[in-house]
Every structure is written in structure tokens, then in C-alpha cells.
Design an enzyme around this catalytic site. Structure first.
Site, PDB file in Angstrom:
ATOM      1  CE1 TYR A 231      -4.025  -2.228   5.502  1.00 47.59           C
ATOM      2  CE2 TYR A 231      -3.381   0.093   5.406  1.00 47.59           C
ATOM      3  CZ  TYR A 231      -3.699  -1.088   4.761  1.00 47.59           C
ATOM      4  OH  TYR A 231      -3.678  -1.146   3.393  1.00 47.59           O
TER       5      TYR A 231
ATOM      6  CE  LYS B 206      -1.627  -4.382   3.514  1.00 49.68           C
ATOM      7  NZ  LYS B 206      -1.862  -5.670   2.851  1.00 49.68           N
TER       8      LYS B 206
ATOM      9  CB  SER C  78      -0.855  -0.028   1.273  1.00 46.23           C
ATOM     10  OG  SER C  78      -1.399   1.239   1.524  1.00 46.23           O
TER      11      SER C  78
HETATM   12  C1  UD1 Z   1      -6.302   4.269   3.839  1.00 45.91           C
HETATM   13  C2  UD1 Z   1      -4.847   3.918   3.838  1.00 45.91           C
HETATM   14  C3  UD1 Z   1      -4.550   3.018   2.677  1.00 45.91           C
HETATM   15  C4  UD1 Z   1      -5.391   1.805   2.763  1.00 45.91           C
HETATM   16  C5  UD1 Z   1      -6.855   2.180   2.778  1.00 45.91           C
HETATM   17  C6  UD1 Z   1      -7.635   0.892   2.990  1.00 45.91           C
HETATM   18  C7  UD1 Z   1      -3.276   5.525   4.715  1.00 45.91           C
HETATM   19  C8  UD1 Z   1      -2.566   6.802   4.477  1.00 45.91           C
HETATM   20  N1  UD1 Z   1      -4.075   5.142   3.729  1.00 45.91           N
HETATM   21  O1  UD1 Z   1      -6.513   5.076   2.705  1.00 45.91           O
HETATM   22  O2  UD1 Z   1      -3.198   2.635   2.711  1.00 45.91           O
HETATM   23  O3  UD1 Z   1      -5.124   0.946   1.697  1.00 45.91           O
HETATM   24  O4  UD1 Z   1      -7.088   3.101   3.838  1.00 45.91           O
HETATM   25  O5  UD1 Z   1      -8.733   1.041   3.760  1.00 45.91           O
HETATM   26  O6  UD1 Z   1      -3.123   4.870   5.698  1.00 45.91           O
HETATM   27  N2  UD1 Z   1     -12.782  10.753   3.499  1.00 45.91           N
HETATM   28  C9  UD1 Z   1     -13.772  11.654   3.825  1.00 45.91           C
HETATM   29  N3  UD1 Z   1     -14.951  11.178   4.317  1.00 45.91           N
HETATM   30  C10 UD1 Z   1     -15.182   9.844   4.498  1.00 45.91           C
HETATM   31  C11 UD1 Z   1     -14.159   8.921   4.152  1.00 45.91           C
HETATM   32  C12 UD1 Z   1     -12.968   9.410   3.668  1.00 45.91           C
HETATM   33  O7  UD1 Z   1     -13.600  12.877   3.687  1.00 45.91           O
HETATM   34  O8  UD1 Z   1     -16.266   9.479   4.974  1.00 45.91           O
HETATM   35  C13 UD1 Z   1     -11.516  11.249   2.949  1.00 45.91           C
HETATM   36  C14 UD1 Z   1     -10.299  10.922   3.804  1.00 45.91           C
HETATM   37  O9  UD1 Z   1     -10.059  11.925   4.735  1.00 45.91           O
HETATM   38  C15 UD1 Z   1      -9.210  10.821   2.740  1.00 45.91           C
HETATM   39  C16 UD1 Z   1      -9.944  10.335   1.486  1.00 45.91           C
HETATM   40  O10 UD1 Z   1     -11.308  10.594   1.719  1.00 45.91           O
HETATM   41  O11 UD1 Z   1      -8.705  12.089   2.470  1.00 45.91           O
HETATM   42  C17 UD1 Z   1      -9.744   8.863   1.229  1.00 45.91           C
HETATM   43  O12 UD1 Z   1     -10.015   8.141   2.418  1.00 45.91           O
HETATM   44  P1  UD1 Z   1     -10.127   6.564   2.456  1.00 45.91           P
HETATM   45  O13 UD1 Z   1     -10.983   6.090   1.347  1.00 45.91           O
HETATM   46  O14 UD1 Z   1     -10.495   6.158   3.844  1.00 45.91           O
HETATM   47  O15 UD1 Z   1      -8.656   6.056   2.127  1.00 45.91           O
HETATM   48  P2  UD1 Z   1      -7.248   6.473   2.768  1.00 45.91           P
HETATM   49  O16 UD1 Z   1      -7.384   6.907   4.164  1.00 45.91           O
HETATM   50  O17 UD1 Z   1      -6.564   7.378   1.806  1.00 45.91           O
END
Ligand code: UD1
Length: 349
Positions: free
Chosen positions: A153, A157, A128
Site C-alpha cells: 500500500y 502511494k 499519505s
Molecule cells: C495506516 C497508514 C496510513 C493509511 C491508513 C489507511 C502507515 C504508517 N499508515 O495508518 O498511511 O492512510 O493506514 O488505512 O502505513 N490501533 C490499535 N488498535 C486497533 C487499530 C489501530 O491500537 O484496533 C492503533 C495502531 O497501532 C496505530 C493507531 O491505532 O498506532 C492508528 O492505526 P490506524 O487507524 O490503523 O492507522 P495507521 O496505521 O496509522
């Protein structure tokens, strides 16, 4: 002659199931083990509907060495493993770290220990972009420094990568490819398989599609005060079918012996970053569905921005993400609507 079999651990999961489909399309015979801890057996029907193949499947937990051994005894034609089976929720890993260390580390150790016994020489591992933390320079290349993990997590990795590096060093006849995924989104265009989160989704896209479907009231956008053009976080969102195709190329590379070293690392992303608010707007445009959202505080542990330099994967693997964002978002919405039809849309949580 029997076809080359490829063992897909976690093959009923989100990325595993899409890879199974692409492997069938490429003429391989993928076989699945999965303990269904975060997936649904109905995925096998989806795979059949798309490919026409009934995939060999057994309910096996990779932590169970003896079951794994018995399974491998039955399938001597396995030439490679794609190891997807792992726990993947950042927040859950913070609450229950031992679960994550046990699931993610023990499973890999068992597989590696059994590979020589069954003369399996190739393994492709799901890593990841989390290993890069918040990079100092963007985009990140495979040479960018590994930063201290911000969650158990993420630690697993990094540890799995280290284990595989040491293993490859000690076993020169084994080929390893580490694939560092950025943010996988979307679903198969048929709407037969896709992401199936348990309970309230942690990830952005399932939360968006469930909100659009009326299952959730509104999306919470985690922070608009980051140092980015619109203040929301930036990620590199890659279509899951593009991602699955990269696995086929990687597996083919090691099976054919076209790898340059016995351990190789590739970033799998699109090469472009998009903000959360850009995704919201793009989703509304692609689907015509209005998405209620509100800005809330930052989510602990989130990094500000990350996107991939994919030039190494493009050049070495001859692979590039090709799906448009619009099609990808539509595929996610199409899948969500099918889930509602099939009554599988999660309403718990
Ligand atoms: C995280 C992990 C990634 C992992 C993935 C699997 C980190 C940096 N990243 O990705 O390695 O493979 O989870 O689950 O550890 N967001 C919102 N509202 C929401 C959900 C998300 O605003 O309800 C935003 C988050 O703040 C982020 C983006 O959307 O900026 C993506 O979030 P998400 O889909 O959870 O993935 P990551 O956190 O990037």
C-alpha cells in the site's frame, strides 16, 4: 453557463464523499465515479440529504480505460479531478500486493493518459503520511525524506507520487497537487455520511466506535512499550470535514491558477500527535461511553510516532484544521449510532 464540474473518483468513499459535500457548499458541481468496491451506493442519499443536490454518479472502475474515456466524453465541462479511488488497507496489501499495484497504479495511469485528450489541466491526488515511514525528525515537513515503504500500500502511494512528479515535469501545462493525509477520523456532523468499513475494521476509530456500540467485545491497543510518554503509538488525527475542505482549497488553487509550481505537496494534519491511549480517554470523555480495551502486542508494520508540520499548508493554502478532537470523536460516535439505526452497522467479520 454550466458550472465547472469536478470529477471525484472514489466519490462514494469516506474522504471522497465528504469532499463532494464541501464542493457543493463551495458552488462547484462535483460528479462521481466509483466501482463501489469499498463503499455503499446509499452514500448518494446522504449527500443529497446534506446538500439538497442529486449528484451525477456512474459505476466505473478507473482501471477500465474505455469506460473512463466514454464517461469523460459525456462531461466536457470537467476542469479538475480529485483522485480518491484506491485500495487502502495496509494488511490486505501485504496479502494481495498485485491487487494494490493494479488498482492504485493502473487507475492513476489511465486518468493521466486521458487528461490531455479532454483538456483537463488539474489533478489533486490523495497521498499519505505513510510515504515518510518513521521520520527521524518530528514534526514532518513536506521536505522530510521519503523512507522505504513498509507495505505494498505504502509503495503504491510512493509510486503514484513519482509518476505524478514525472508527469508534471513532462507536461508543464498540467497542475498537480499531492495531499499527504495524516490519520483522517470523524464523520459529517449531520450523521448522514461517515466511514463505512467492510468487515472487521483495521483503523482505530471505526474499531473504537464499533466496540462502544457493542459490535466488538474490546479494543486491542497494539503495544504499550513504544518510546512515547504512555508507551502507545502516536498519530496526527485529522477531522474528515477539515480534510475535505482542504481539497476544495487545493482544487480552487489550481483551477484559478494560484499555484506556485505545477506540482505542489501539502501535509494535511492538525500539527499535534496523540497516543492511542489518549484517544481512548478522549473518546470516553467526549461521549460518556466506557470503552473496554486490552493491551496486546505491537502490530507488525506500525511506526512509533508521526505528526505533521502543517505550516506550509496553513500559509500557502490559507487552510487550517479547526474542528476540536471532542467534536470529531462525537461525530464519529453519532455516525456509528446512525448506522445501527439504519441497520448498516457491520456485524460481519
Ligand atoms: C495506516 C497508514 C496510513 C493509511 C491508513 C489507511 C502507515 C504508517 N499508515 O495508518 O498511511 O492512510 O493506514 O488505512 O502505513 N490501533 C490499535 N488498535 C486497533 C487499530 C489501530 O491500537 O484496533 C492503533 C495502531 O497501532 C496505530 C493507531 O491505532 O498506532 C492508528 O492505526 P490506524 O487507524 O490503523 O492507522 P495507521 O496505521 O496509522
Amino acid at each position: 453557463m454550466a458550472k465547472d464540474k469536478i470529477l471525484i473518483t472514489g466519490g462514494t468513499g469516506y474522504i471522497g464523499s465528504h469532499t463532494v459535500v464541501e464542493l457543493f457548499n463551495a458552488g462547484y458541481e462535483p460528479i462521481i465515479i466509483d466501482n463501489l468496491s469499498n463503499s455503499n451506493i446509499g452514500v448518494l442519499d446522504g449527500i443529497k440529504a446534506i446538500t439538497g443536490h442529486t449528484v451525477i454518479y456512474e459505476n466505473i472502475d478507473c482501471k477500465d480505460y474505455n469506460s473512463l474515456e466514454r464517461f469523460l466524453e459525456k462531461h466536457p465541462e470537467i476542469v479538475a479531478i480529485a483522485h480518491f479511488a484506491a485500495s487502502k488497507s495496509v494488511s490486505e496489501s501485504v496479502e494481495n500486493p498485485l491487487l494494490y499495484y493494479r488498482n492504485n497504479i493502473v487507475s492513476l495511469l489511465n486518468l493521466l493518459q486521458l487528461m490531455p485528450k479532454f483538456n483537463i489541466k488539474n489533478i489533486v491526488f490523495s497521498s499519505s503520511c505513510t510515504v515518510y515511514g518513521q521520520p527521524d525528525k518530528l514534526p514532518v515537513t513536506e521536505e522530510s525524506p521519503i523512507k522505504p515503504a513498509t507495505s505494498p500500500y505504502g509503495s503504491t502511494k510512493q509510486m503514484c507520487e513519482t509518476i505524478l512528479q514525472d508527469y508534471a515535469f513532462a507536461n508543464k501545462d498540467i497542475n498537480v497537487i499531492l495531499l499527504r493525509y495524516f490519520n483522517p477520523i470523524g464523520a459529517h456532523p449531520s450523521g448522514e455520511i461517515g466511514e463505512l468499513p467492510n468487515g472487521v475494521p483495521n483503523n482505530l476509530l471505526p474499531y473504537i466506535t464499533q466496540t462502544a456500540a457493542g459490535i466488538r467485545k474490546e479494543l486491542s491497543v497494539f503495544g504499550n512499550d513504544y518510546n512515547t510518554p504512555d508507551g502507545s503509538c502516536i498519530r496526527d488525527y485529522i477531522n474528515v470535514v477539515d480534510l475535505a475542505k482542504a481539497h476544495v482549497v487545493a482544487l480552487n488553487r489550481v483551477i484559478e491558477g494560484n499555484n506556485k509550481k505545477n506540482i505542489e505537496i501539502f501535509n494535511l494534519g492538525t500539527g499535534s500527535g496523540l497516543s492511542v491511549l489518549e484517544i481512548v480517554t478522549a473518546f470516553e470523555k467526549a461521549t460518556g461511553v466506557k470503552l473496554p480495551y486490552k493491551i496486546v502486542g505491537r502490530r507488525p508494520g506500525d511506526i512509533e510516532k508521526v505528526w505533521a508540520d502543517t505550516s506550509y499548508a496553513n500559509k500557502e493554502l490559507g487552510w487550517k484544521a479547526t474542528e476540536t478532537l471532542e467534536d470529531t470523536l462525537r461525530s464519529a460516535w453519532n455516525w456509528q449510532q446512525k448506522l445501527v439505526e439504519k441497520n448498516l452497522a457491520t456485524t460481519n467479520g
